[in-house]
Design a protein around this motif. Structure first.
Motif, PDB file in Angstrom:
ATOM      1  N   PHE A 155       0.853  -1.186   0.000  1.00 44.45           N
ATOM      2  CA  PHE A 155       0.000   0.000   0.000  1.00 44.45           C
ATOM      3  C   PHE A 155       0.884   1.229   0.000  1.00 44.45           C
ATOM      4  O   PHE A 155       1.882   1.284   0.711  1.00 44.45           O
ATOM      5  N   ASP A 156       0.478   2.239  -0.788  1.00 44.04           N
ATOM      6  CA  ASP A 156       1.255   3.464  -0.862  1.00 44.04           C
ATOM      7  C   ASP A 156       0.315   4.616  -1.214  1.00 44.04           C
ATOM      8  O   ASP A 156      -0.746   4.396  -1.801  1.00 44.04           O
ATOM      9  N   LEU A 157       0.686   5.817  -0.851  1.00 42.86           N
ATOM     10  CA  LEU A 157      -0.054   7.000  -1.282  1.00 42.86           C
ATOM     11  C   LEU A 157       0.624   7.521  -2.539  1.00 42.86           C
ATOM     12  O   LEU A 157       1.848   7.668  -2.577  1.00 42.86           O
ATOM     13  N   ASP A 158      -0.169   7.787  -3.567  1.00 38.61           N
ATOM     14  CA  ASP A 158       0.377   8.156  -4.867  1.00 38.61           C
ATOM     15  C   ASP A 158      -0.562   9.130  -5.561  1.00 38.61           C
ATOM     16  O   ASP A 158      -1.770   8.898  -5.613  1.00 38.61           O
ATOM     17  N   LYS A 159      -0.016  10.200  -6.107  1.00 35.79           N
ATOM     18  CA  LYS A 159      -0.829  11.178  -6.844  1.00 35.79           C
ATOM     19  C   LYS A 159      -0.956  10.813  -8.318  1.00 35.79           C
ATOM     20  O   LYS A 159      -1.841  11.286  -9.000  1.00 35.79           O
ATOM     21  N   GLN A 160      -0.055   9.975  -8.804  1.00 36.53           N
ATOM     22  CA  GLN A 160      -0.021   9.637 -10.230  1.00 36.53           C
ATOM     23  C   GLN A 160      -1.008   8.522 -10.556  1.00 36.53           C
ATOM     24  O   GLN A 160      -1.175   7.573  -9.795  1.00 36.53           O
ATOM     25  N   ILE A 161      -1.652   8.637 -11.718  1.00 41.71           N
ATOM     26  CA  ILE A 161      -2.522   7.587 -12.239  1.00 41.71           C
ATOM     27  C   ILE A 161      -1.960   7.176 -13.592  1.00 41.71           C
ATOM     28  O   ILE A 161      -1.801   8.013 -14.486  1.00 41.71           O
ATOM     29  N   ASN A 162      -1.630   5.889 -13.740  1.00 45.67           N
ATOM     30  CA  ASN A 162      -1.017   5.372 -14.953  1.00 45.67           C
ATOM     31  C   ASN A 162      -2.079   4.859 -15.930  1.00 45.67           C
ATOM     32  O   ASN A 162      -3.241   4.659 -15.560  1.00 45.67           O
ATOM     33  N   ASP A 163      -1.662   4.613 -17.168  1.00 49.49           N
ATOM     34  CA  ASP A 163      -2.580   4.153 -18.212  1.00 49.49           C
ATOM     35  C   ASP A 163      -3.222   2.806 -17.888  1.00 49.49           C
ATOM     36  O   ASP A 163      -4.349   2.556 -18.290  1.00 49.49           O
ATOM     37  N   ASP A 164      -2.508   1.932 -17.188  1.00 50.77           N
ATOM     38  CA  ASP A 164      -3.055   0.606 -16.899  1.00 50.77           C
ATOM     39  C   ASP A 164      -3.705   0.516 -15.517  1.00 50.77           C
ATOM     40  O   ASP A 164      -3.968  -0.573 -15.025  1.00 50.77           O
TER      41      ASP A 164
END
Length: 154
Positions: A85-94
Motif C-alpha cells: 500500500f502506498d499513497l500516490d498522486k499519479q494515475i497510470n494508463d493501466d
C-alpha cells in the motif's frame, strides 16, 4: 494486460516458482481497458473492490493533498505474494480507479487480477494499524498478519 505487466508477472512467477500455476489463471480472458474510471464503475460486485468505511475515513485523515491509495501485489512475503500500500498522486494508463465518498483506490490491471472481489479496510490494533485486504476470493491462504497470501489454483 499491458506488455510491462506481462514482464513483471513473468519475472514474479518465475522467481517464485508459480509459473505453471499462474499460466492456468491466465486462461480467463480480460477485456482491454479503454477508460479506467469507466471500467471500475461498470464492474459487477464479484469483480469490484469493496472499500470499507474505515478505509475511507483513514484516507480522509492522511490523503488530504490529493493522493490516492495505490495497491500493488508483489512476489514475496511468507505465502508467496504480498500486498503493498502506498499513497500516490499519479494515475497510470493501466490503472483501474475505485472511488467511495470522494476517496480513490488505484490498482494496476495485473495486481487487480489477484485481488478482484476483495475488501480493503483500515484495521487498528493495540500494537499496529494498517490498510489490509480481507475476503480475497483469489487467495487460498495467507499469513497470520494478513500481509501475504498464496493464490488459488484450480
Amino acid at each position: 494486460m499491458a506488455t510491462i505487466g506481462r514482464v513483471v508477472v513473468r519475472k514474479l512467477t518465475t522467481d517464485l516458482g508459480f509459473k505453471t500455476s499462474y499460466l492456468r489463471l491466465l486462461k480467463v480472458s480480460h477485456a482491454p481497458l479503454t477508460s479506467t474510471a469507466l471500467r471500475a464503475e461498470h464492474m459487477d460486485s464479484s469483480e469490484a473492490l469493496h472499500i470499507s468505511e474505515s478505509c475511507v475515513n483513514r484516507l480522509k485523515e492522511i490523503a488530504g493533498d490529493g493522493s490516492n491509495l495505490r495497491i500493488i501485489v508483489e512476489g514475496g512475503g511468507c505465502s508467496g505474494f504480498q500486498y503493498k500500500f502506498d499513497l500516490d498522486k499519479q494515475i497510470n494508463d493501466d490503472d483501474v480507479i475505485f472511488e467511495r465518498n470522494g476517496k480513490k483506490i488505484v490498482v494496476d490491471e495485473t495486481s487487480l487480477d489477484y485481488i478482484r472481489g476483495s475488501t480493503i479496510e483500515y484495521h487498528e490494533e493495540l500494537i499496529r494499524s494498517a490498510f489490509r485486504i480481507v475476503n480475497n476470493p483469489m487467495a487460498e491462504q495467507g499469513c497470520s498478519c494478513g500481509a501475504s497470501f498464496s493464490i488459488k489454483v484450480e
